[in-house]
Design an enzyme around this catalytic site. Structure first.
Site, PDB file in Angstrom:
ATOM      1  N   LYS A 118     -31.960 -33.781  34.800  1.00 31.95           N
ATOM      2  CA  LYS A 118     -32.305 -32.925  33.651  1.00 31.95           C
ATOM      3  C   LYS A 118     -33.612 -32.154  33.816  1.00 31.95           C
ATOM      4  O   LYS A 118     -34.234 -31.720  32.843  1.00 31.95           O
ATOM      5  CB  LYS A 118     -32.351 -33.729  32.327  1.00 31.95           C
ATOM      6  CG  LYS A 118     -31.189 -34.647  32.086  1.00 31.95           C
ATOM      7  CD  LYS A 118     -29.853 -34.077  32.450  1.00 31.95           C
ATOM      8  CE  LYS A 118     -29.375 -32.985  31.531  1.00 31.95           C
ATOM      9  NZ  LYS A 118     -28.047 -32.471  32.025  1.00 31.95           N
TER      10      LYS A 118
ATOM     11  N   THR B 230     -32.009 -28.953  37.786  1.00 36.10           N
ATOM     12  CA  THR B 230     -31.230 -29.043  39.035  1.00 36.10           C
ATOM     13  C   THR B 230     -30.257 -27.872  39.165  1.00 36.10           C
ATOM     14  O   THR B 230     -30.226 -27.173  40.180  1.00 36.10           O
ATOM     15  CB  THR B 230     -30.416 -30.359  39.048  1.00 36.10           C
ATOM     16  OG1 THR B 230     -31.181 -31.400  38.463  1.00 36.10           O
ATOM     17  CG2 THR B 230     -29.963 -30.721  40.450  1.00 36.10           C
TER      18      THR B 230
ATOM     19  N   TRP C  77     -30.170 -25.131  37.637  1.00 35.48           N
ATOM     20  CA  TRP C  77     -30.885 -23.843  37.652  1.00 35.48           C
ATOM     21  C   TRP C  77     -31.365 -23.511  39.067  1.00 35.48           C
ATOM     22  O   TRP C  77     -31.143 -22.403  39.564  1.00 35.48           O
ATOM     23  CB  TRP C  77     -32.047 -23.910  36.672  1.00 35.48           C
ATOM     24  CG  TRP C  77     -32.610 -22.593  36.252  1.00 35.48           C
ATOM     25  CD1 TRP C  77     -32.164 -21.350  36.613  1.00 35.48           C
ATOM     26  CD2 TRP C  77     -33.717 -22.385  35.378  1.00 35.48           C
ATOM     27  NE1 TRP C  77     -32.924 -20.385  36.014  1.00 35.48           N
ATOM     28  CE2 TRP C  77     -33.883 -21.001  35.253  1.00 35.48           C
ATOM     29  CE3 TRP C  77     -34.572 -23.246  34.684  1.00 35.48           C
ATOM     30  CZ2 TRP C  77     -34.889 -20.446  34.462  1.00 35.48           C
ATOM     31  CZ3 TRP C  77     -35.572 -22.695  33.893  1.00 35.48           C
ATOM     32  CH2 TRP C  77     -35.732 -21.314  33.781  1.00 35.48           C
TER      33      TRP C  77
ATOM     34  N   TRP D  64     -24.319 -33.205  45.792  1.00 35.23           N
ATOM     35  CA  TRP D  64     -25.289 -34.298  45.710  1.00 35.23           C
ATOM     36  C   TRP D  64     -25.042 -35.241  46.879  1.00 35.23           C
ATOM     37  O   TRP D  64     -23.932 -35.774  47.045  1.00 35.23           O
ATOM     38  CB  TRP D  64     -25.133 -35.059  44.393  1.00 35.23           C
ATOM     39  CG  TRP D  64     -25.916 -34.512  43.254  1.00 35.23           C
ATOM     40  CD1 TRP D  64     -27.089 -34.998  42.757  1.00 35.23           C
ATOM     41  CD2 TRP D  64     -25.601 -33.369  42.429  1.00 35.23           C
ATOM     42  NE1 TRP D  64     -27.524 -34.234  41.702  1.00 35.23           N
ATOM     43  CE2 TRP D  64     -26.628 -33.233  41.476  1.00 35.23           C
ATOM     44  CE3 TRP D  64     -24.552 -32.441  42.406  1.00 35.23           C
ATOM     45  CZ2 TRP D  64     -26.641 -32.218  40.523  1.00 35.23           C
ATOM     46  CZ3 TRP D  64     -24.559 -31.436  41.463  1.00 35.23           C
ATOM     47  CH2 TRP D  64     -25.594 -31.326  40.533  1.00 35.23           C
TER      48      TRP D  64
ATOM     49  N   HIS E  92     -30.864 -36.750  43.636  1.00 36.65           N
ATOM     50  CA  HIS E  92     -31.732 -37.318  42.589  1.00 36.65           C
ATOM     51  C   HIS E  92     -32.440 -38.573  43.119  1.00 36.65           C
ATOM     52  O   HIS E  92     -33.135 -39.248  42.361  1.00 36.65           O
ATOM     53  CB  HIS E  92     -30.905 -37.743  41.371  1.00 36.65           C
ATOM     54  CG  HIS E  92     -30.353 -36.619  40.540  1.00 36.65           C
ATOM     55  ND1 HIS E  92     -31.044 -35.459  40.291  1.00 36.65           N
ATOM     56  CD2 HIS E  92     -29.173 -36.505  39.874  1.00 36.65           C
ATOM     57  CE1 HIS E  92     -30.294 -34.674  39.507  1.00 36.65           C
ATOM     58  NE2 HIS E  92     -29.165 -35.282  39.247  1.00 36.65           N
TER      59      HIS E  92
ATOM     60  N   ARG F 169     -40.108 -31.210  35.663  1.00 35.36           N
ATOM     61  CA  ARG F 169     -40.077 -30.679  34.295  1.00 35.36           C
ATOM     62  C   ARG F 169     -40.886 -31.611  33.402  1.00 35.36           C
ATOM     63  O   ARG F 169     -40.927 -32.832  33.651  1.00 35.36           O
ATOM     64  CB  ARG F 169     -38.618 -30.617  33.803  1.00 35.36           C
ATOM     65  CG  ARG F 169     -38.437 -29.957  32.450  1.00 35.36           C
ATOM     66  CD  ARG F 169     -36.970 -29.977  32.014  1.00 35.36           C
ATOM     67  NE  ARG F 169     -36.771 -29.175  30.821  1.00 35.36           N
ATOM     68  CZ  ARG F 169     -35.638 -29.100  30.151  1.00 35.36           C
ATOM     69  NH1 ARG F 169     -34.572 -29.782  30.555  1.00 35.36           N
ATOM     70  NH2 ARG F 169     -35.542 -28.340  29.068  1.00 35.36           N
TER      71      ARG F 169
ATOM     72  N   SER G  52     -33.392 -34.004  26.910  1.00 32.44           N
ATOM     73  CA  SER G  52     -32.208 -33.432  27.538  1.00 32.44           C
ATOM     74  C   SER G  52     -31.280 -34.550  28.042  1.00 32.44           C
ATOM     75  O   SER G  52     -30.059 -34.497  27.871  1.00 32.44           O
ATOM     76  CB  SER G  52     -32.650 -32.528  28.698  1.00 32.44           C
ATOM     77  OG  SER G  52     -31.552 -31.964  29.343  1.00 32.44           O
TER      78      SER G  52
ATOM     79  N   ARG H  50     -27.502 -26.681  27.171  1.00 31.17           N
ATOM     80  CA  ARG H  50     -27.722 -27.037  25.771  1.00 31.17           C
ATOM     81  C   ARG H  50     -28.692 -26.065  25.086  1.00 31.17           C
ATOM     82  O   ARG H  50     -28.279 -25.225  24.309  1.00 31.17           O
ATOM     83  CB  ARG H  50     -28.265 -28.480  25.750  1.00 31.17           C
ATOM     84  CG  ARG H  50     -28.277 -29.169  24.409  1.00 31.17           C
ATOM     85  CD  ARG H  50     -28.863 -30.559  24.560  1.00 31.17           C
ATOM     86  NE  ARG H  50     -30.224 -30.504  25.074  1.00 31.17           N
ATOM     87  CZ  ARG H  50     -31.327 -30.436  24.319  1.00 31.17           C
ATOM     88  NH1 ARG H  50     -31.219 -30.446  23.004  1.00 31.17           N
ATOM     89  NH2 ARG H  50     -32.533 -30.374  24.864  1.00 31.17           N
TER      90      ARG H  50
ATOM     91  N   GLY I  60     -31.973 -25.015  26.893  1.00 37.07           N
ATOM     92  CA  GLY I  60     -32.657 -24.261  27.944  1.00 37.07           C
ATOM     93  C   GLY I  60     -34.035 -23.778  27.525  1.00 37.07           C
ATOM     94  O   GLY I  60     -34.422 -22.650  27.786  1.00 37.07           O
TER      95      GLY I  60
END
Ligand code: A3P
Length: 314
Positions: free
Chosen positions: A45, A48, A50, A78, A100, A122, A130, A250, A252
């Site tokens: 969240k 990724t 983006w 992934w 991740h 972030r 998120s 959702r 952003g």
């Protein structure tokens, strides 16, 4: 592969059994990176999807064809998910890989590698909000309970994919050990997408003309990605992601945490944050009073590696 109610535990970290197996996680930790690989590293969240889109557009010189015809998990799979080998075998040209995983699990595989590593961070308050909403729609993740309960698990590091603090401290703390490393934040991309695209294109040594940058920017915008089925996860069946319970793309926004956190939760978060980051040579903090949401970085020990050097790309 359904396994929606299965959790895999690997090196004391929980992973959704829907996409992960012990074999897929071992495959990741023993992976042979090629020097031409680009590895996207994020805690869930953090942006990724983006950065996957940004890299796709940069490498396509602003041409949206690939971004609009190939799902993000096929063009930037992934590493730790079971389908990764299949997509990598099919991939033509330089590979874009996503992970991740925390640093310590990939450190041996990355040793001496010249693969390009892009870490996106972030504001963790926005990450937890998120992530909470994502748990509600993703049937491969456990029921998050109340936000208070989820926040407590997040701060303890017992959520899937482990501790946010360990993730960022591990990767940024070892940035100097990675030959080609770019650090970028969600906030930076949000505030200045154009410069962020330039930064990524420079790091990938793929220069873009102004027109190509403009086209990339258009296709990487939240509104554009929201409508793009290749990145908005609407291709995923309802039983796996319940789209009636929320949208992957959702809000952003920067600072959405303010709509969710109580003052008490925010104070508690800040206290845990301070104690978790106190030992770290990198201190992430919200420095500008006029914009309390800006994630800033200060280097607070003389021996710490200058982040300016880490992100230097020209
Ligand atoms: P929100 O839930 O806060 O809206 P990830 O891809 O790592 O799972 O991160 C998903 C988060 O990134 C979601 O955050 C999503 O809306 C946001 N996001 C994805 N693309 C974005 C874009 N182009 N601009 C802004 N935010 C974006």
């Amino acid at each position: 592969m359904a396994r929606l109610d299965i959790t895999e535990t690997f090196c004391n970290i929980l992973f959704p059994g829907h996409m992960h197996t012990q074999d897929s996680l071992s495959y990741a930790t023993n992976f042979k990176f090629q020097d031409t690989d680009t590895l996207i590293v994020t805690y869930p969240k953090s942006g990724t999807t983006w950065i996957q889109e940004i890299i796709t557009l940069v490498l396509s010189k602003g041409d949206p064809t690939i971004a609009q015809t190939q799902p993000n998990w096929a063009r930037a799979p992934w590493l730790e998910q079971y389908y990764c080998p299949k997509f990598l075998e099919a991939s033509m040209g330089p590979r874009i890989i996503t992970t991740h995983l925390p640093y310590h699990l990939l450190a041996p595989a990355l040793q001496d590698s010249k693969a390009k590593v892009i870490y996106v961070a972030r504001n963790p308050k926005d990450v937890v909000v998120s992530y909470y909403h994502f748990h509600k729609m993703a049937n491969f993740l456990p029921d998050p309970g109340s936000f208070t309960e989820f926040l407590s698990a997040f701060l303890k590091g017992t959520v899937h994919y482990g501790s946010w603090f360990d993730h960022i401290k591990g990767w940024i703390g070892h940035a100097k050990d990675i030959q080609n490393f770019l650090y970028i934040t969600y906030e930076e991309m949000w505030q200045d997408l154009h410069s962020s695209l330039e930064k990524v294109s420079c790091f990938l040594q793929c220069s873009l003309t102004e027109d190509e940058l403009t086209s990339s920017q258009k296709h990487c915008s939240f509104n554009s990605m929201k409508e793009n089925a290749m990145v908005n996860y609407t291709l995923i069946p309802q039983e796996i992601m319940d789209h009636s319970k929320g949208k992957f793309m959702r809000r952003g926004k920067m600072g959405d945490w303010k709509n969710m956190f109580t003052e008490e939760q925010s104070d508690h978060f800040d206290a845990v944050y301070s104690s978790q980051m106190v030992e770290s040579s990198l201190l992430f903090k919200w420095e500008r009073p006029e914009d309390a949401l800006q994630l800033m970085i200060t280097i607070n020990t003389p021996e710490s590696h200058s982040l300016r050097e880490i992100v230097k790309c020209s």
